[in-house]
Design an enzyme around this catalytic site. Structure first.
Site, PDB file in Angstrom:
ATOM      1  N   GLY A 119       0.393  -1.087  -0.057  1.00 55.43           N
ATOM      2  CA  GLY A 119       0.165   0.186  -0.403  1.00 55.43           C
ATOM      3  C   GLY A 119       0.858   1.529   0.512  1.00 55.43           C
ATOM      4  O   GLY A 119       0.179   2.223   0.350  1.00 55.43           O
ATOM      5  N   ARG A 131      -4.971  -8.635  -8.588  1.00 55.42           N
ATOM      6  CA  ARG A 131      -6.244  -9.573  -9.144  1.00 55.42           C
ATOM      7  C   ARG A 131      -6.382  -9.610 -10.545  1.00 55.42           C
ATOM      8  O   ARG A 131      -6.060  -8.342 -10.679  1.00 55.42           O
ATOM      9  CB  ARG A 131      -7.566 -10.062  -8.356  1.00 55.42           C
ATOM     10  CG  ARG A 131      -7.384 -10.133  -6.728  1.00 55.42           C
ATOM     11  CD  ARG A 131      -7.535 -12.235  -6.514  1.00 55.42           C
ATOM     12  NE  ARG A 131      -8.031 -12.735  -7.206  1.00 55.42           N
ATOM     13  CZ  ARG A 131      -7.789 -13.933  -7.029  1.00 55.42           C
ATOM     14  NH1 ARG A 131      -6.986 -14.754  -7.518  1.00 55.42           N
ATOM     15  NH2 ARG A 131      -9.222 -14.698  -7.789  1.00 55.42           N
ATOM     16  N   ILE A 132      -6.558 -10.639 -11.325  1.00 55.45           N
ATOM     17  CA  ILE A 132      -7.317  -9.922 -12.985  1.00 55.45           C
ATOM     18  C   ILE A 132      -8.242 -10.209 -12.346  1.00 55.45           C
ATOM     19  O   ILE A 132      -9.481 -10.516 -12.567  1.00 55.45           O
ATOM     20  CB  ILE A 132      -6.910 -11.260 -13.184  1.00 55.45           C
ATOM     21  CG1 ILE A 132      -5.202 -11.662 -13.847  1.00 55.45           C
ATOM     22  CG2 ILE A 132      -7.455 -11.310 -15.144  1.00 55.45           C
ATOM     23  CD1 ILE A 132      -4.393 -12.466 -14.733  1.00 55.45           C
ATOM     24  N   LEU A 133      -9.367  -9.051 -13.406  1.00 52.67           N
ATOM     25  CA  LEU A 133     -10.122  -8.350 -13.396  1.00 52.67           C
ATOM     26  C   LEU A 133     -11.323  -9.019 -14.956  1.00 52.67           C
ATOM     27  O   LEU A 133      -9.986  -8.709 -15.420  1.00 52.67           O
ATOM     28  CB  LEU A 133     -10.858  -7.311 -12.909  1.00 52.67           C
ATOM     29  CG  LEU A 133      -9.759  -6.368 -11.522  1.00 52.67           C
ATOM     30  CD1 LEU A 133     -10.125  -5.104 -10.796  1.00 52.67           C
ATOM     31  CD2 LEU A 133     -11.328  -7.186 -10.886  1.00 52.67           C
ATOM     32  N   ASN A 193      -4.886   2.110 -13.061  1.00 53.82           N
ATOM     33  CA  ASN A 193      -4.165   0.626 -12.269  1.00 53.82           C
ATOM     34  C   ASN A 193      -2.865   2.237 -12.891  1.00 53.82           C
ATOM     35  O   ASN A 193      -2.099   2.235 -13.192  1.00 53.82           O
ATOM     36  CB  ASN A 193      -4.728  -0.306 -13.480  1.00 53.82           C
ATOM     37  CG  ASN A 193      -3.440  -1.189 -13.004  1.00 53.82           C
ATOM     38  OD1 ASN A 193      -2.803  -1.487 -11.839  1.00 53.82           O
ATOM     39  ND2 ASN A 193      -2.501  -1.497 -13.983  1.00 53.82           N
ATOM     40  N   HIS A 226       1.217   0.036 -12.767  1.00 54.66           N
ATOM     41  CA  HIS A 226       2.326  -1.016 -13.315  1.00 54.66           C
ATOM     42  C   HIS A 226       3.328  -0.259 -13.557  1.00 54.66           C
ATOM     43  O   HIS A 226       4.188   0.834 -13.966  1.00 54.66           O
ATOM     44  CB  HIS A 226       2.234  -1.648 -14.970  1.00 54.66           C
ATOM     45  CG  HIS A 226       2.371  -2.599 -15.026  1.00 54.66           C
ATOM     46  ND1 HIS A 226       2.837  -3.811 -14.110  1.00 54.66           N
ATOM     47  CD2 HIS A 226       3.806  -2.581 -15.431  1.00 54.66           C
ATOM     48  CE1 HIS A 226       3.283  -4.723 -14.508  1.00 54.66           C
ATOM     49  NE2 HIS A 226       4.001  -3.678 -15.627  1.00 54.66           N
ATOM     50  N   GLU A 253      -7.150  -7.109 -21.414  1.00 50.31           N
ATOM     51  CA  GLU A 253      -6.152  -8.032 -20.862  1.00 50.31           C
ATOM     52  C   GLU A 253      -4.840  -6.787 -20.318  1.00 50.31           C
ATOM     53  O   GLU A 253      -5.167  -5.489 -19.474  1.00 50.31           O
ATOM     54  CB  GLU A 253      -5.464  -6.791 -22.182  1.00 50.31           C
ATOM     55  CG  GLU A 253      -4.565  -8.179 -22.804  1.00 50.31           C
ATOM     56  CD  GLU A 253      -3.712  -7.256 -23.571  1.00 50.31           C
ATOM     57  OE1 GLU A 253      -2.670  -7.562 -23.590  1.00 50.31           O
ATOM     58  OE2 GLU A 253      -4.339  -7.059 -24.665  1.00 50.31           O
ATOM     59  N   GLU A 268       9.311   5.349  -6.431  1.00 51.99           N
ATOM     60  CA  GLU A 268       9.929   6.962  -6.228  1.00 51.99           C
ATOM     61  C   GLU A 268       9.387   7.550  -7.360  1.00 51.99           C
ATOM     62  O   GLU A 268       8.152   8.627  -7.110  1.00 51.99           O
ATOM     63  CB  GLU A 268      11.300   7.253  -5.593  1.00 51.99           C
ATOM     64  CG  GLU A 268      11.475   8.598  -5.150  1.00 51.99           C
ATOM     65  CD  GLU A 268      12.732   8.386  -5.271  1.00 51.99           C
ATOM     66  OE1 GLU A 268      14.083   7.779  -4.827  1.00 51.99           O
ATOM     67  OE2 GLU A 268      12.893   9.615  -5.254  1.00 51.99           O
ATOM     68  N   ALA A 269       9.121   7.062  -8.319  1.00 51.24           N
ATOM     69  CA  ALA A 269       8.640   7.794  -9.341  1.00 51.24           C
ATOM     70  C   ALA A 269       6.330   7.224  -9.638  1.00 51.24           C
ATOM     71  O   ALA A 269       5.762   8.097  -9.734  1.00 51.24           O
ATOM     72  CB  ALA A 269       9.449   7.146 -10.526  1.00 51.24           C
TER      73      ALA A 269
END
Ligand code: GAR
Length: 222
Positions: free
Chosen positions: A15, A94-96, A110, A112, A146, A175-176
């Site tokens: 988190g 979790r894949i939705l 999201n 990543h 996807e 950090e970014a």
């Protein structure tokens, strides 16, 4: 600020991105507020960060549901009960399925830890190092079915050092991420962003003069 967008944050673990978003929301000028934090894992440390900040934090444990759709229906119901307008996945692992994704289409973000579309999925930093890239980074995008794909809202680039390990690269990217996610969420929450032909468009500030070069343009004297 009145009319702040009501955000629900989905987490699975640590988190730290959630904490960065909580911090950003403390400013009266920030166009969003976090009204609900939901984890699919009961012992996610992020739940505690939320509670300490006075935010309602609950667990919708995926192991308690027979099908993905049942789990996603419970998640969806919890978000709607909190009158959430935007969903921010922050380390939600979790894949939705289409069931959930279509209900929150263009309202779910999201983050990543790579410059998408490179290195989707797990072990991102290991694979970036293996590929020998000189620059890596992070991406915030709208969620589609996807995994780790969808219209890109914002990206941040960081250099890869010769002696990087997956952990040291992850720390630099993280950090970014902590600056990027609040920035991207603000763009969406303030209404500055729209999607046309599956691309995010908005009035961007004028581009900086120089590209990011890594290694730098100056060649070291030998
Ligand atoms: C972050 O690095 C985030 O980008 C990544 O999980 C980490 C969660 O850390 N997400 C993904 O890989 C999604 N495909 P956090 O719990 O400390 O925010």
């Amino acid at each position: 600020m009145s009319g702040r967008k009501r955000v629900g944050v989905l987490i699975s673990g640590r988190g730290s991105n959630l904490s960065a978003l909580i911090e950003a929301c403390k400013s009266d000028l920030y166009p969003a507020e976090i009204v609900s934090v939901i984890s699919n894992r009961p012992n996610a440390p992020g739940l505690e960060h939320a509670r300490k900040a006075g935010i309602e934090a609950t667990c919708v444990d995926h192991t308690g549901y027979g099908t993905r759709e049942d789990f996603e229906a419970a998640l969806d119901a919890a978000l709607r009960t909190a009158s959430v307008e935007l969903v921010a996945n922050a380390g939600f692992m979790r894949i939705l399925t289409e069931f959930f994704v279509s209900r929150w289409r263009d309202r779910q973000l999201n983050i990543h830890p790579s410059l998408l579309p490179a290195f989707k999925g797990l072990d991102t930093h290991e694979r970036a190092l293996e590929a020998g890239v000189a620059i890596s980074g992070a991406t915030v995008h709208f969620v589609r079915t996807e995994m780790d794909s969808g219209p890109i809202i914002a990206q941040a680039a960081v250099p890869v050092m010769v002696d990087d390990t997956p952990d040291s690269l992850a720390a630099r990217v993280l950090e970014a991420e902590h600056k990027l996610y609040p920035h991207a969420l603000a763009l969406v929450a303030s209404g500055a962003v729209r999607i046309e032909d599956e691309r995010v468009v908005f009035d961007r500030a004028s581009a900086p003069e120089a590209a990011l070069f890594w290694p730098p343009l100056e060649v070291p004297s030998s």
